[in-house]
Enzyme design. Structure first.
Site, mmCIF file in Angstrom:
data_model
loop_
_atom_site.group_PDB
_atom_site.id
_atom_site.type_symbol
_atom_site.label_atom_id
_atom_site.label_comp_id
_atom_site.label_asym_id
_atom_site.label_seq_id
_atom_site.Cartn_x
_atom_site.Cartn_y
_atom_site.Cartn_z
ATOM 1 C CB CYS A 157 6.018 2.920 3.594
ATOM 2 S SG CYS A 157 5.815 0.706 2.533
ATOM 3 C CG ASP A 214 -1.842 1.260 1.380
ATOM 4 O OD1 ASP A 214 -1.415 2.512 0.840
ATOM 5 O OD2 ASP A 214 -2.971 0.542 1.789
ATOM 6 C CG HIS A 215 2.981 4.188 -3.177
ATOM 7 N ND1 HIS A 215 4.022 4.217 -2.334
ATOM 8 C CD2 HIS A 215 3.509 3.419 -3.943
ATOM 9 C CE1 HIS A 215 4.773 5.241 -3.189
ATOM 10 N NE2 HIS A 215 5.042 4.182 -4.055
ATOM 11 N NE ARG A 216 -4.573 3.872 1.449
ATOM 12 C CZ ARG A 216 -5.066 3.530 1.591
ATOM 13 N NH1 ARG A 216 -6.789 4.071 1.704
ATOM 14 N NH2 ARG A 216 -5.286 2.570 2.096
#
Length: 495
Positions: free
Chosen positions: A469, A465-467
């Site tokens: 890290c 999940d790019h949110r």
């Protein structure tokens, strides 16, 4: 005089609203003990046995095997003996005596008094049923002679209500306001067949529309498709048969031409497959995921595993699997990169880092893909993790996993190498933040110590999940995993 109590399908937890009857464990006329399992049901999470909080004689069952019931719908009725002499009856030894301290309403949140008289109190377990038993020992059931049951219990035969479809005479226009439906299953069934629930008359209490009402309307349409359709019913498309389970339709090629003799099959998304579809769709909608991958030389890891499993004597333990070693490597990596053991609270706009690692692993079963969870994996060694994975895998294949064993994961390990593939970009198991994918381990040419050699190579992929890290953290996590695979001694520094 016996009192007839109605036992309803209890709340099975985890937001489940219905369950499918897989197998009845009792027959009408059987004597059941308090907390004895009476039916095996399948939910979107697992297969569970439902215990009955009453002891007595089964007088009726509601629902055939293969049918679905909403939570709160009647499951069966039990004739319970009341009075001081109930416990002395040899034939009713499996029934509850009148010495219990709770009435029918206190037995559980799912049972209520049914037809019957008598003011005596009825003994029940008092336990709250949440899908997987109440812990009491299971009594062996006994069949009561039909004459004895008929003499002691008023006859009651459950009959599914059959609601005739309104004739194609004038039908009142839809009236604004709420529809008398409480079951999501009924709404879904009506939606699949384009039925207007506002124009159906319910056979339930206060006009409640039941599943039987909708199914009756569907059957009526199937029997006479040439008759004028009542308002609110949409005619099926040409070539579509009315069966809801498998509907053959005219096939078409990519160019739009009809293919003679071909047919498609419509399979409802329900049970495990439906739950997986909902979760994966939600993951794709909510999580901005990204994937990175790397090839790793697993020769040393395989050699270390062989050495572990070759130990003889008092120090020998159970065999350690490759999956168990990879799971232990994951817990070590999550200790270094806790960002990936987290979830996102959308309402609060916060990233929640979780204190424990509940490690899920993908397991393919006859019922579909499930993800059992090894709880507290951060405190386990490879041997302990391996033993728990083996136990959960066996339970998954037997369909015995409980909802609690299938939920609460914080990170997932997906070994798709067992399917003979090298790589994948898996969908994150919502609401987790990452998933590690492992491909097959196969001999490949590899540059080792400056020379070309044949080594055991595996592809590792991390979907995150790019949110929670950025790529640097994700890359660092995956690189640490690869280093431990290539040099298992690296892991010793964290043990």
């Amino acid at each position: 005089m016996p009192q007839v109590l109605e036992f309803k399908l209890p709340d099975l937890g985890e937001g489940l609203t219905e369950a499918e009857i897989v197998r009845w464990l009792v027959e009408v006329g059987d004597v059941v003990a308090i907390d004895q399992p009476v039916v095996e049901v399948e939910t979107a999470k697992a297969m569970v046995e439902v215990p009955c909080p009453y002891g007595g004689v089964v007088t009726a069952r509601f629902g055939d095997e293969g049918s679905e019931l909403p939570v709160g719908a009647p499951l069966l009725t039990v004739a319970v003996s009341v009075g001081a002499d109930a416990g002395a009856s040899e034939e009713g030894a499996g029934a509850a005596s009148g010495s219990g301290s709770g009435g029918a309403g206190a037995a559980s949140g799912s049972g209520s008094a049914g037809a019957g008289s008598g003011s005596g109190e009825v003994e029940s377990s008092g336990n709250v049923l949440v899908g997987y038993g109440t812990g009491a020992p299971v009594a062996r059931r006994r069949r009561v002679r039909p004459t004895a049951v008929a003499a002691a219990v008023p006859a009651r035969v459950p009959v599914a209500p059959v609601v005739p479809v309104a004739a194609p005479d004038p039908v009142p226009d839809a009236v604004p306001g709420p529809v008398a439906v409480v079951s999501p299953l009924v709404r879904k069934l009506a939606r699949q067949h384009d039925l207007d629930l506002r124009k159906l008359s319910g056979s339930g209490r206060d006009g409640l529309i039941l599943r039987a009402d909708v199914e009756s309307a569907i059957r009526a349409l199937a029997e006479d498709t040439s008759a004028p359709l009542p308002a609110g019913f949409a005619a099926p498309a040409a070539g579509v048969a009315p069966e809801p389970e498998a509907v053959p339709v005219s096939g078409a090629s990519s160019a739009g031409r009809t293919v003679e003799g071909s047919a498609a099959q419509r399979i409802p998304l329900r049970g495990v497959r439906g739950a997986v579809a909902d979760k994966l769709s939600r993951s794709r909608r909510e999580i901005p995921d990204a994937t990175c991958w790397v090839d790793a030389d697993a020769t040393e890891l395989m050699a270390a595993r062989a050495a572990m499993n070759s130990v003889a004597g008092p120090a020998a333990g159970p065999k350690v699997s490759v999956l168990a070693l990879l799971a232990r490597i994951c817990t070590a990596a999550l200790a270094r990169f806790p960002e990936l053991n987290s979830t996102v609270d959308l309402e609060a706009r916060e990233i929640v880092r979780l204190p424990e690692v509940h490690l899920g692993f993908a397991a393919q079963t006859e019922r579909g893909l499930v993800v059992p969870v090894v709880r507290g994996a951060q405190a386990r060694n490879a041997e302990s993790i391996g033993a728990e994975i083996a136990r959960l895998t066996e339970a998954a294949r037997a369909g015995r996993l409980t909802p609690a064993e299938l939920t609460g994961g914080t990170f997932t390990l997906n070994n798709y190498g067992v399917f003979g593939v090298d790589g994948s970009t898996p969908i994150i198991n919502h609401p987790e933040a990452a998933m590690l994918g492992v491909g097959r381990i196969v001999p490949k040419p590899w540059v080792h110590q400056g020379e070309l050699a044949v080594r055991q190579v595996v592809q590792l992929s991390l979907t995150f999940d790019h949110r929670v890290c950025d790529g640097g953290t994700a890359g660092g996590f995956l690189r640490y995993i690869a280093d431990c695979v290539e040099q298992p001694a690296v892991l010793l520094r964290t043990l």
